[in-house]
Write a protein that holds these residues in place. Structure first.
Motif, short mmCIF file in Angstrom:
data_model
loop_
_atom_site.label_atom_id
_atom_site.label_comp_id
_atom_site.label_asym_id
_atom_site.label_seq_id
_atom_site.Cartn_x
_atom_site.Cartn_y
_atom_site.Cartn_z
N GLU A 29 -3.12 -8.27 -7.35
CA GLU A 29 -3.93 -9.40 -6.87
C GLU A 29 -3.52 -10.73 -7.49
O GLU A 29 -3.46 -11.75 -6.81
N ARG A 48 5.17 -9.58 2.22
CA ARG A 48 4.59 -10.01 3.50
C ARG A 48 5.61 -9.90 4.63
O ARG A 48 5.32 -9.33 5.68
N THR A 54 -0.24 -8.06 2.43
CA THR A 54 -0.82 -9.30 1.92
C THR A 54 -2.03 -8.94 1.05
O THR A 54 -2.36 -7.75 0.90
N LEU A 55 -2.69 -9.95 0.52
CA LEU A 55 -3.90 -9.68 -0.26
C LEU A 55 -4.98 -9.01 0.59
O LEU A 55 -5.81 -8.26 0.06
N LYS A 56 -4.97 -9.25 1.90
CA LYS A 56 -5.99 -8.66 2.77
C LYS A 56 -5.84 -7.15 2.89
O LYS A 56 -6.82 -6.44 3.08
N ASN A 57 -4.60 -6.64 2.81
CA ASN A 57 -4.40 -5.19 2.92
C ASN A 57 -3.68 -4.65 1.68
O ASN A 57 -2.88 -3.73 1.77
N LYS A 58 -3.99 -5.21 0.53
CA LYS A 58 -3.36 -4.85 -0.74
C LYS A 58 -3.48 -3.37 -1.08
O LYS A 58 -2.68 -2.83 -1.82
#
Length: 86
Positions: A29, A48, A54-58
């Motif tokens: 994160e 990416r 990305t942070l959304k689907n880390k």
């Protein structure tokens, strides 16, 4: 007493795993997927563009890294003299 020792050993392993997961989550994160990080941004761009992570689907990256760590033996190829002095 043997059962108690086994229980403590198991607790220690579980605690180590949980701490390791928390450290991994934090590094993902704050470093590996953060486009604003001065050193981590290149990794964030790579993840990416090449993998769509990305942070959304880390969680995808975290799960893949944990699975790889469980299924493979660690090989030390470089050490940090500041963190691991000889």
């Amino acid at each position: 007493m043997v059962i108690f020792r086994r229980s403590l050993a198991r607790h220690s392993v579980i605690e180590s795993v949980l701490v390791g997961e928390a450290q991994l989550r934090d590094k993902i994160e704050r470093y590996s997927l953060k486009l604003q990080h001065p050193k981590g941004k290149d990794k964030a761009i790579l993840f990416r563009k090449c993998l769509g992570v990305t942070l959304k689907n880390k969680q995808l990256l975290q799960t893949a890294l944990l699975a790889f760590a469980i299924d493979n033996e660690a090989i030390i190829y470089k050490t940090d003299p500041v963190r691991n002095p000889v």
